[in-house]
Design an enzyme around this catalytic site. Structure first.
Site, PDB file in Angstrom:
ATOM      1  N   ASP A   4       0.846  -1.198   0.000  1.00 37.27           N
ATOM      2  CA  ASP A   4       0.000   0.000   0.000  1.00 37.27           C
ATOM      3  C   ASP A   4       0.879   1.246   0.000  1.00 37.27           C
ATOM      4  O   ASP A   4       1.142   1.844   1.038  1.00 37.27           O
ATOM      5  CB  ASP A   4      -0.973   0.015   1.188  1.00 37.27           C
ATOM      6  CG  ASP A   4      -2.072  -1.021   1.042  1.00 37.27           C
ATOM      7  OD1 ASP A   4      -2.169  -1.630  -0.033  1.00 37.27           O
ATOM      8  OD2 ASP A   4      -2.824  -1.220   2.011  1.00 37.27           O
ATOM      9  N   TYR A  62      -1.526   4.804  -3.029  1.00 36.13           N
ATOM     10  CA  TYR A  62      -2.989   4.920  -3.003  1.00 36.13           C
ATOM     11  C   TYR A  62      -3.528   5.582  -4.270  1.00 36.13           C
ATOM     12  O   TYR A  62      -4.563   6.250  -4.249  1.00 36.13           O
ATOM     13  CB  TYR A  62      -3.464   5.674  -1.760  1.00 36.13           C
ATOM     14  CG  TYR A  62      -3.345   4.867  -0.490  1.00 36.13           C
ATOM     15  CD1 TYR A  62      -4.418   4.138   0.009  1.00 36.13           C
ATOM     16  CD2 TYR A  62      -2.143   4.801   0.207  1.00 36.13           C
ATOM     17  CE1 TYR A  62      -4.305   3.381   1.161  1.00 36.13           C
ATOM     18  CE2 TYR A  62      -2.010   4.039   1.361  1.00 36.13           C
ATOM     19  CZ  TYR A  62      -3.100   3.334   1.836  1.00 36.13           C
ATOM     20  OH  TYR A  62      -2.981   2.579   2.969  1.00 36.13           O
ATOM     21  N   ASN A  80      -3.062  -4.535  -1.692  1.00 33.94           N
ATOM     22  CA  ASN A  80      -4.283  -4.457  -2.502  1.00 33.94           C
ATOM     23  C   ASN A  80      -4.379  -3.134  -3.258  1.00 33.94           C
ATOM     24  O   ASN A  80      -4.983  -3.058  -4.325  1.00 33.94           O
ATOM     25  CB  ASN A  80      -5.521  -4.650  -1.625  1.00 33.94           C
ATOM     26  CG  ASN A  80      -5.568  -3.698  -0.449  1.00 33.94           C
ATOM     27  OD1 ASN A  80      -4.728  -3.784   0.457  1.00 33.94           O
ATOM     28  ND2 ASN A  80      -6.542  -2.800  -0.420  1.00 33.94           N
ATOM     29  N   HIS A  88       1.254  -9.027   2.696  1.00 33.69           N
ATOM     30  CA  HIS A  88       0.463  -7.803   2.882  1.00 33.69           C
ATOM     31  C   HIS A  88      -0.629  -8.001   3.928  1.00 33.69           C
ATOM     32  O   HIS A  88      -0.645  -7.319   4.945  1.00 33.69           O
ATOM     33  CB  HIS A  88      -0.147  -7.340   1.568  1.00 33.69           C
ATOM     34  CG  HIS A  88      -0.904  -6.050   1.715  1.00 33.69           C
ATOM     35  ND1 HIS A  88      -0.295  -4.886   2.150  1.00 33.69           N
ATOM     36  CD2 HIS A  88      -2.218  -5.740   1.528  1.00 33.69           C
ATOM     37  CE1 HIS A  88      -1.192  -3.922   2.216  1.00 33.69           C
ATOM     38  NE2 HIS A  88      -2.365  -4.406   1.851  1.00 33.69           N
ATOM     39  N   HIS A 119     -10.216  -5.825   8.628  1.00 29.32           N
ATOM     40  CA  HIS A 119      -9.576  -6.866   7.803  1.00 29.32           C
ATOM     41  C   HIS A 119      -9.366  -8.170   8.575  1.00 29.32           C
ATOM     42  O   HIS A 119      -8.434  -8.919   8.291  1.00 29.32           O
ATOM     43  CB  HIS A 119      -8.239  -6.366   7.252  1.00 29.32           C
ATOM     44  CG  HIS A 119      -8.338  -5.090   6.478  1.00 29.32           C
ATOM     45  ND1 HIS A 119      -9.161  -4.962   5.376  1.00 29.32           N
ATOM     46  CD2 HIS A 119      -7.721  -3.879   6.643  1.00 29.32           C
ATOM     47  CE1 HIS A 119      -9.034  -3.728   4.894  1.00 29.32           C
ATOM     48  NE2 HIS A 119      -8.188  -3.056   5.648  1.00 29.32           N
ATOM     49  N   HIS A 136      -1.508  -3.782   5.628  1.00 27.18           N
ATOM     50  CA  HIS A 136      -2.951  -3.862   5.386  1.00 27.18           C
ATOM     51  C   HIS A 136      -3.781  -3.239   6.505  1.00 27.18           C
ATOM     52  O   HIS A 136      -4.639  -2.397   6.251  1.00 27.18           O
ATOM     53  CB  HIS A 136      -3.367  -5.315   5.159  1.00 27.18           C
ATOM     54  CG  HIS A 136      -4.670  -5.480   4.444  1.00 27.18           C
ATOM     55  ND1 HIS A 136      -5.058  -4.680   3.399  1.00 27.18           N
ATOM     56  CD2 HIS A 136      -5.682  -6.380   4.621  1.00 27.18           C
ATOM     57  CE1 HIS A 136      -6.239  -5.072   2.956  1.00 27.18           C
ATOM     58  NE2 HIS A 136      -6.643  -6.087   3.682  1.00 27.18           N
ATOM     59  N   VAL A 137      -3.574  -3.661   7.748  1.00 27.63           N
ATOM     60  CA  VAL A 137      -4.304  -3.115   8.893  1.00 27.63           C
ATOM     61  C   VAL A 137      -3.558  -1.877   9.388  1.00 27.63           C
ATOM     62  O   VAL A 137      -2.368  -1.948   9.700  1.00 27.63           O
ATOM     63  CB  VAL A 137      -4.422  -4.153  10.025  1.00 27.63           C
ATOM     64  CG1 VAL A 137      -5.128  -3.542  11.233  1.00 27.63           C
ATOM     65  CG2 VAL A 137      -5.156  -5.383   9.529  1.00 27.63           C
ATOM     66  N   HIS A 138      -4.264  -0.759   9.519  1.00 29.36           N
ATOM     67  CA  HIS A 138      -3.616   0.506   9.844  1.00 29.36           C
ATOM     68  C   HIS A 138      -3.469   0.661  11.357  1.00 29.36           C
ATOM     69  O   HIS A 138      -4.018   1.576  11.983  1.00 29.36           O
ATOM     70  CB  HIS A 138      -4.401   1.671   9.246  1.00 29.36           C
ATOM     71  CG  HIS A 138      -4.500   1.597   7.759  1.00 29.36           C
ATOM     72  ND1 HIS A 138      -5.464   2.258   7.036  1.00 29.36           N
ATOM     73  CD2 HIS A 138      -3.758   0.918   6.839  1.00 29.36           C
ATOM     74  CE1 HIS A 138      -5.305   1.995   5.744  1.00 29.36           C
ATOM     75  NE2 HIS A 138      -4.285   1.190   5.610  1.00 29.36           N
TER      76      HIS A 138
END
EC number: 3.1.3.2
Length: 388
Positions: free
Chosen positions: A145, A148, A182, A238, A248, A275-277
Site C-alpha cells: 500500500d 494509493y 491491494n 500484505h 480486515h 494492510h491493517v492501519h
C-alpha cells in the site's frame, strides 16, 4: 552483506503511556488522535527543473546472493545515454568506472502516458566495511500500500510519479524491498492483469504469479536459502495472518492455511504484514494443526514458528484502525492503534533487537517514542530457546 550489524527499517510510517495487561499480552491505551486525512497535492513534489533530469530514483536488491542491485529511474525523454548507469568503488579516484545498461519501457493507462522507465542491474558488488557499519539502516522493508493511486479516478498514475519523487531521498540511497498490497493491484482498461504476491527474505525477493503454483514456488524458494550464509529468514506479506483487529479480520486466512506449515518447517524468523492501519506483534505461535474456517480455533505457542508483526501503521489517507477485538487473544503480545515504524537490528547470526517507534504526534513530543521492543533469537540456530 555483512552479518556483524544489519539494520532494517520497517514501515508501512504522550510522554507516558498506560498499558492494559491481560493473560494474552499488552493492549496499549494510547490511541492516535483522529485527525482529518489530507492528501498531499501533486504539486508538492514537482518534477525536477533540469532538462531531461532523472527522477524517482530508487534501488532494490538485485540477486539472491546479496551482491546485486537494481537501479531504477524515470526521464521525460529517451535520449542517448539516458539508459546508462556509471558506478565505481567508494573512495576511489574514479579511474575504475564501470557502467551498466538499463532496460527501457513506457506505458499508457487510460489518458496517462508515462515517462521512460529504466531498470539497470549491477552485479558482483562487494560489501564495504563503512557500509556494514552504517547506522542509518541498510534496507527498508515496506509491506505494501504505497501511493494509493487506486483511490482516484482511473487509478491516477500521476500519484505514482509524485510518490516516486516523495520517497527518492530515501529509496535512492538504501534498497527498498516491498510487498504488493491491494492498493497496488491495477487493471487494464478491460482485462485484469494476473494478481501478484511478493515474498521477500534478507537476500532475495520472490514474486509469485497465478501462472505457477504459489506453494510450489514457495517450496522451491525456501530450499534455496542457505542458513549458513543467510541466517535470518524474513518474509513480507500484505494481509496479516494473525490479526486481532476488527479491520480486515481473517482476510489472510486462506493464505495462512496454505503456507504456514512451510514457514514453521523452514523456521522462518519473522513475518511482516501491512494492510491493517495499526500495530500488533504476536507471540511465536502456529495453527498448523487446524484448518480454521470459523475463527474459533486457538493457536498454540510454537518455538519453531515466526513472530508475526502487523506494521501497516506507516500513515495513510484512510485513518487509523482503532477497533481491536476484546478480549485480546492469547497469541497477541502487544498491540496499539497508532502510526509508527520499526527498526530491526540484526546483531549477529543468533540475536536481533527489534523496536517499534510510535511516530511523533504533536509539538510537545520531540521525537518518536519506543513503545514496543523485544530481543529475537534465531529459530535456526537457537530453535529450542525461548524468545523473551
Amino acid at each position: 552483506m555483512g552479518l556483524n550489524h544489519l539494520t532494517l527499517v520497517c514501515s508501512a510510517i504522550a510522554l507516558l503511556s498506560i498499558f492494559v495487561v491481560s493473560q494474552a499480552g499488552v493492549t496499549s491505551t494510547h490511541v492516535r488522535v483522529s485527525e482529518p486525512s489530507e492528501e498531499m497535492p501533486l504539486e508538492t513534489f514537482p518534477p525536477p527543473a533540469c532538462y531531461n533530469a532523472p527522477e524517482q530514483v530508487h534501488i532494490t536488491q538485485g540477486d539472491h546472493a546479496g551482491r546485486g542491485m537494481i537501479i531504477s529511474w524515470v526521464t521525460p525523454l529517451n535520449e542517448d545515454g539516458s539508459n546508462v548507469v556509471t558506478y565505481w568503488i567508494a573512495n576511489s579516484d574514479g579511474s575504475d568506472n564501470k557502467s551498466a545498461l538499463a532496460t527501457t519501457s513506457s506505458y499508457r493507462y487510460f489518458n496517462y502516458t508515462s515517462g521512460y522507465l529504466y531498470h539497470a542491474t549491477i552485479k558482483g558488488l562487494e560489501t564495504l566495511y563503512n557500509y556494514m557499519s552504517n547506522p542509518k539502516g541498510q534496507a527498508v522493508l515496506f509491506a505494501g500500500d504505497l501511493s494509493y493511486a487506486d483511490d482516484h479516478p482511473n487509478h491516477d498514475q500521476r500519484k505514482w510519479d509524485s510518490y516516486g519523487r516523495f520517497v527518492e531521498p530515501s529509496a535512492a540511497y538504501q534498497p527498498w524491498i516491498w510487498a504488493a498490497g491491494n492498493h497496488e493491484i491495477d487493471y487494464a482498461e478491460s482485462i485484469p492483469h494476473k494478481v501478484h504476491l511478493h515474498f521477500g527474505t534478507k537476500s532475495n525477493e520472490l514474486q509469485l504469479t497465478s501462472s505457477y503454483s504459489p506453494l510450489t514456488q514457495l517450496m522451491d524458494e525456501l530450499k534455496k536459502v542457505n542458513r549458513s550464509e543467510t541466517p535470518w529468514l524474513i518474509v513480507l506479506v500484505h494481509a496479516p495472518w494473525y490479526n486481532s483487529n476488527n479491520y480486515h479480520y481473517m482476510e489472510g486466512e486462506s493464505m495462512r492455511v496454505t503456507f504456514e506449515p512451510w514457514f514453521v518447517e523452514n523456521k522462518v524468523d519473522i513475518v511482516f504484514a501491512g494492510h491493517v492501519h495499526a500495530y500488533e506483534r504476536s507471540e511465536r505461535i502456529s495453527n498448523i494443526q487446524y484448518n480454521i474456517t470459523d475463527g474459533m480455533s486457538t493457536p498454540v505457542k510454537d518455538q519453531n514458528a515466526p513472530v508475526y508483526i502487523t506494521i501497516g501503521d506507516g500513515g495513510n489517507i484512510e485513518g487509523i484502525a482503532n477497533n481491536f477485538i476484546d478480549p485480546q487473544p492469547s497469541y497477541s503480545a502487544f498491540r496499539e492503534a497508532s502510526f509508527g515504524h520499526a527498526i530491526l537490528e540484526i546483531k549477529n547470526r543468533t540475536h536481533a533487537h527489534y523496536t517499534w517507534h510510535r511516530n511523533k504526534e504533536d509539538e510537545f513530543i520531540p521525537e518518536a517514542v519506543i513503545a514496543d521492543s523485544i530481543w529475537l533469537k534465531n529459530r535456526y540456530y537457537l530453535r529450542e530457546e525461548e524468545t523473551s
